[in-house]
Structures are given as C-alpha cells and as structure tokens.
Design a protein around this motif. Structure first.
Motif, short mmCIF file in Angstrom:
data_model
loop_
_atom_site.label_atom_id
_atom_site.label_comp_id
_atom_site.label_asym_id
_atom_site.label_seq_id
_atom_site.Cartn_x
_atom_site.Cartn_y
_atom_site.Cartn_z
N MET A 1 43.65 -2.07 21.73
CA MET A 1 42.54 -1.18 22.06
C MET A 1 41.49 -1.13 20.96
O MET A 1 40.65 -0.21 20.97
CB MET A 1 43.06 0.24 22.33
CG MET A 1 43.77 0.42 23.65
SD MET A 1 44.11 2.16 23.99
CE MET A 1 44.89 2.05 25.59
N ASN A 2 41.50 -2.05 20.06
CA ASN A 2 40.49 -2.06 19.00
C ASN A 2 39.09 -2.15 19.59
O ASN A 2 38.80 -3.05 20.38
CB ASN A 2 40.72 -3.25 18.05
CG ASN A 2 41.83 -2.97 17.05
OD1 ASN A 2 42.27 -1.82 16.90
ND2 ASN A 2 42.30 -4.00 16.37
N GLY A 3 38.24 -1.19 19.20
CA GLY A 3 36.88 -1.17 19.69
C GLY A 3 36.72 -0.56 21.06
O GLY A 3 35.59 -0.47 21.56
N ARG A 4 37.82 -0.14 21.71
CA ARG A 4 37.73 0.42 23.06
C ARG A 4 38.13 1.89 23.14
O ARG A 4 38.05 2.48 24.22
CB ARG A 4 38.60 -0.39 24.03
CG ARG A 4 38.18 -1.82 24.21
CD ARG A 4 38.85 -2.49 25.40
NE ARG A 4 40.30 -2.54 25.29
CZ ARG A 4 41.13 -1.93 26.12
NH1 ARG A 4 40.65 -1.18 27.10
NH2 ARG A 4 42.43 -2.03 25.95
N VAL A 5 38.60 2.47 22.04
CA VAL A 5 39.03 3.87 22.05
C VAL A 5 38.27 4.66 20.98
O VAL A 5 38.03 4.14 19.88
CB VAL A 5 40.56 3.97 21.84
CG1 VAL A 5 40.97 3.38 20.49
CG2 VAL A 5 41.04 5.40 21.96
N GLN A 6 37.92 5.92 21.30
CA GLN A 6 37.16 6.76 20.37
C GLN A 6 37.30 8.23 20.78
O GLN A 6 37.61 8.53 21.94
CB GLN A 6 35.68 6.36 20.37
CG GLN A 6 35.03 6.52 21.74
CD GLN A 6 33.62 5.98 21.80
OE1 GLN A 6 33.21 5.22 20.94
NE2 GLN A 6 32.87 6.36 22.81
N PHE A 7 37.08 9.15 19.82
CA PHE A 7 37.08 10.58 20.14
C PHE A 7 35.81 10.93 20.88
O PHE A 7 34.74 10.35 20.64
CB PHE A 7 37.20 11.42 18.87
CG PHE A 7 38.61 11.50 18.33
CD1 PHE A 7 39.50 12.43 18.86
CD2 PHE A 7 39.04 10.67 17.32
CE1 PHE A 7 40.79 12.52 18.39
CE2 PHE A 7 40.34 10.75 16.84
CZ PHE A 7 41.22 11.67 17.38
N SER A 8 35.91 11.88 21.81
CA SER A 8 34.76 12.25 22.63
C SER A 8 33.67 12.94 21.83
O SER A 8 32.48 12.83 22.16
CB SER A 8 35.21 13.16 23.78
OG SER A 8 36.14 12.49 24.60
N VAL A 9 34.05 13.72 20.78
CA VAL A 9 33.07 14.42 19.95
C VAL A 9 33.16 13.89 18.53
O VAL A 9 34.23 13.45 18.08
CB VAL A 9 33.31 15.95 19.99
CG1 VAL A 9 33.12 16.49 21.40
CG2 VAL A 9 34.70 16.29 19.47
N THR B 1 46.78 -3.37 31.47
CA THR B 1 47.81 -3.10 30.46
C THR B 1 47.66 -1.73 29.82
O THR B 1 48.55 -1.29 29.08
CB THR B 1 47.76 -4.17 29.35
OG1 THR B 1 46.43 -4.24 28.81
CG2 THR B 1 48.14 -5.53 29.90
N ASP B 2 46.56 -1.05 30.10
CA ASP B 2 46.37 0.30 29.56
C ASP B 2 47.15 1.34 30.35
O ASP B 2 47.21 2.51 29.96
CB ASP B 2 44.88 0.67 29.56
CG ASP B 2 44.07 -0.21 28.63
OD1 ASP B 2 44.66 -0.81 27.72
OD2 ASP B 2 42.83 -0.32 28.84
N THR B 3 47.73 0.95 31.45
CA THR B 3 48.52 1.89 32.25
C THR B 3 49.71 2.39 31.44
O THR B 3 50.42 1.61 30.79
CB THR B 3 49.01 1.21 33.54
OG1 THR B 3 47.88 0.81 34.31
CG2 THR B 3 49.89 2.14 34.35
N GLY B 4 49.93 3.73 31.47
CA GLY B 4 51.05 4.29 30.73
C GLY B 4 50.91 5.80 30.57
O GLY B 4 50.01 6.43 31.13
#
Length: 371
Positions: free
Chosen positions: A92-100, A118-121
């Motif tokens: 998930m590098n570069g695809r996940v971040q905090f909303s604020v 593959t993100d299912t879980g």
C-alpha cells in the motif's frame, strides 16, 4: 458487618466520581462490511474523544488482520509523536493516508486510494493514550467488475438441432449473474429457450430459422457490467449422402495419387541403380583380345604341322608356296631391303612347349629349290 458511617460516605463519593468521569473513547459507529469496486477510493472512519486523565502520548495505529489465522497482522499506517509513518506495508505504499493532516483533533480515519482486490480484509483502528486504549474493527470488500466476457455457440446450427449459447466472464467478483437478450429480428428469446443465470448458458431446443439473429449476453455484479454477443445462423440440414460420397471420392483420389507418386519414385530409383551397376560391372569371363603377333604365330604353327604331315611326294608342290605371304608384321620385309637377297634359314619354333614335334623349316634358294 456494617461499615462505619465515614467509610460508607467515601465509597459513595468514589462511585459517583467514577460514573461522571469518561476516559478515551472511540465515537464512530460500528460499520457494516464496506463494498467498493476495484480502482475506486474508500474512507475507513475512526473518530475518538480524549479525557483529561489521558496524559500519555497519542498513538493511532491501523492494522490489516489477515483471513488466515496462521499469518500475523500487518501494520499499514501509524501516527505517533506528532509524526506519520506509512512505509510499513509495501503493498500500500503511496496509496494510504490519514484523512486529516492532524489526527490529534480526534479524527483518525484513513483513505485508501486505487483499491485492489488484494486489499480485501479486516481493518482495525487502535487509539492509545495512557492509560486509555480503544480499538474498532471493520471489513472491506473490494469487488472486481466483470471484464473480458466471451460468448460462443456450442452445437450444430441446423434446423431441428439443439444448441447452447454460452457466456463466461474472465474477471469479476462473485456473485456474478448472466442474462441474454436478442438484439435483432423479433428481439425476443425463443419460447423453447432455457436460461441459467449462474452459469450464463442459454439452451435452445429444436432450432428453426426464426432463431437466427444476434444475441447479447450481459454479465453483472454489484459494481459493474460487461457484454458480449454472438450471431446465430440456422440453416437447413446438409445433404449427408452427397457429403459422404464426395469425401470417399476425394480420399480415393488422394490415395491413388499417393500410390502413383510412390511408384514413380521407386521406378526412378531402380533405373538409377541399374545404370550404376552396368557402368561399374567388370566381366571376368571375357578373354582379352589377341595381338597380331600371336595370330601370326598361330598361322605359322599350323603350317608347320601341315609340313610334318606331308609325304616326300607332296614336298615339291608345297615348296612352291612362298613363305613371305604369311599375314604377320614379323615377316614383312622392311622398306629399303633388297627382295632378291637370299633368305636365311629360319629356325623352327620351340614346339616342345606346345607338345608338338619340332620340324625344321626348309629354306628356299633363288631358283625355287628347297635347301
């Protein structure tokens, strides 16, 4: 045993304070399974409140809990000591971040971009501020739209035959459902057709020419659809007898041509082999040709034998025969020699080697008499 009045009062005060005081608490409601399509974006909520007694550093951690209990949970992003760490999960590098930008405000939600199957879980949000610790779980399901759907016909497209139209999607999350429609002609499916929505098979019984046309299949799930089509052309049955006869005749002609080619090749090979044997064959039973010298000697030997058999009365007639008429090169006079020179006596050949009695050959004088 009854408690002293002072002790009972203190206990009541403690219970009252405990009921009024609230520590760290996650306020976001429990989420039902979240379904999103592949390639889309999703927000996983996690809001919380803090209490004055929570004096420790604030930590917010998001982890992915695998469906396989044998595997360990994977940290995907974390906020700690006023810093964000999002390099724990390479997938998930570069695809996940905090909303604020600042989760200390009480919002620890995260965004996941460009979702993959593959993100299912199951995801869990953990908020820590000593002495309080709270967590919340939610399930994410990434669905794949139907794609690369293929249609094809199974069976003979002839009048009176049964055939099946099939539709299969190469990609797509379950549960996939299939439907067929006719795009030309009456635009209605034949009355004898039978559809299986789960497998995508459309069965047609006792086909007729009215069944001909373009048929479209639609594969669908909760996040998208995909289509494909086939063209059905029902024709009268072919002349089976004529087809079989043509096939037999064609086969026989092919076999005859093949046999003819094999015969020609074999014949050509035999001819080449025969020419080669005749060219190189040496016949040993044919004697070599005789030379002129041996022929002359044979002639002389025969004359000697005749002389030996002559009587004295026949010698006079034989003496008149000139010896220089023997057909041999050995007895020809060389050019320039005087023919009147008296011939010398000629020695008889060694007839003992040939098993004959030696006979002296008489010499002839100039007047013709025998010496």
């Amino acid at each position: 045993m009854e408690l002293p009045p002072l002790a009972a009062l203190l206990g009541s005060l403690l219970l009252c304070c405990a009921g009024l005081t609230k520590g760290l608490e996650i306020t976001s409601a429990n989420q039902p399974p979240i379904e999103k399509a592949q390639g889309e974006r999703v927000t996983l909520p996690c809001t919380f409140t803090l209490a004055p007694e929570d004096q420790g550093p604030l930590d917010i951690e998001w982890v992915l809990i695998p469906t396989d209990n044998q595997k360990k949970e994977q940290t995907i992003v974390m906020y700690s000591a006023d810093r964000i760490y999002n390099h724990y999960y390479e997938a998930m590098n570069g695809r996940v971040q905090f909303s604020v930008p600042d989760p200390q405000t009480g919002d620890g939600a995260i965004n996941i971009l460009n979702l993959k199957s593959t993100d299912t879980g199951t995801y869990q949000c953990r908020v820590k501020k000593a002495p309080g610790v709270q967590s919340q779980k939610m399930q994410l399901i990434v669905l794949v739209k139907p794609a690369r759907t293929k249609c094809y016909i199974e069976g003979v497209q002839e009048t009176g035959r049964d055939l099946t139209l099939k539709c299969v999607s190469q990609e797509g999350s379950p549960l996939l459902s299939y439907s067929w429609r006719k795009s030309t002609g009456t635009e209605e499916l034949p009355a004898t057709s039978l559809l299986n929505k789960d497998t995508g098979e459309l069965s047609l019984k006792n086909a007729s020419q009215e069944y001909s046309g373009t048929y479209t299949c639609v594969a669908a799930n909760t996040v998208g659809t995909d289509e494909c089509f086939v063209v059905l052309n029902i024709t009268p049955p072919m002349n089976t007898a004529g087809t079989i006869a043509g096939a037999v005749i064609g086969t026989l002609l092919g076999l005859f041509l093949l046999a003819f080619l094999i015969f020609c090749c074999c014949k050509k090979r035999r001819e080449k082999k025969y020419e080669k044997e005749v060219h190189h064959d040496i016949r040993e039973d044919v004697p070599p040709p005789k030379s002129r010298t041996s022929t002359a000697r044979s002639y002389i030997g025969s004359n000697h034998s005749s002389l030996g058999s002559m009587s004295p009365s026949n010698m006079e007639g034989y003496s008149k025969t000139p010896y220089n008429q023997v057909p041999s090169e050995d007895f020809e006079h060389p050019s320039g020699q005087n023919p009147n020179f008296p011939p010398s006596k000629v020695a008889a050949p060694n007839l003992s080697r040939m098993g004959a009695v030696p006979v002296m050959i008489p010499a002839q004088s100039k007047d013709g008499s025998i010496v």
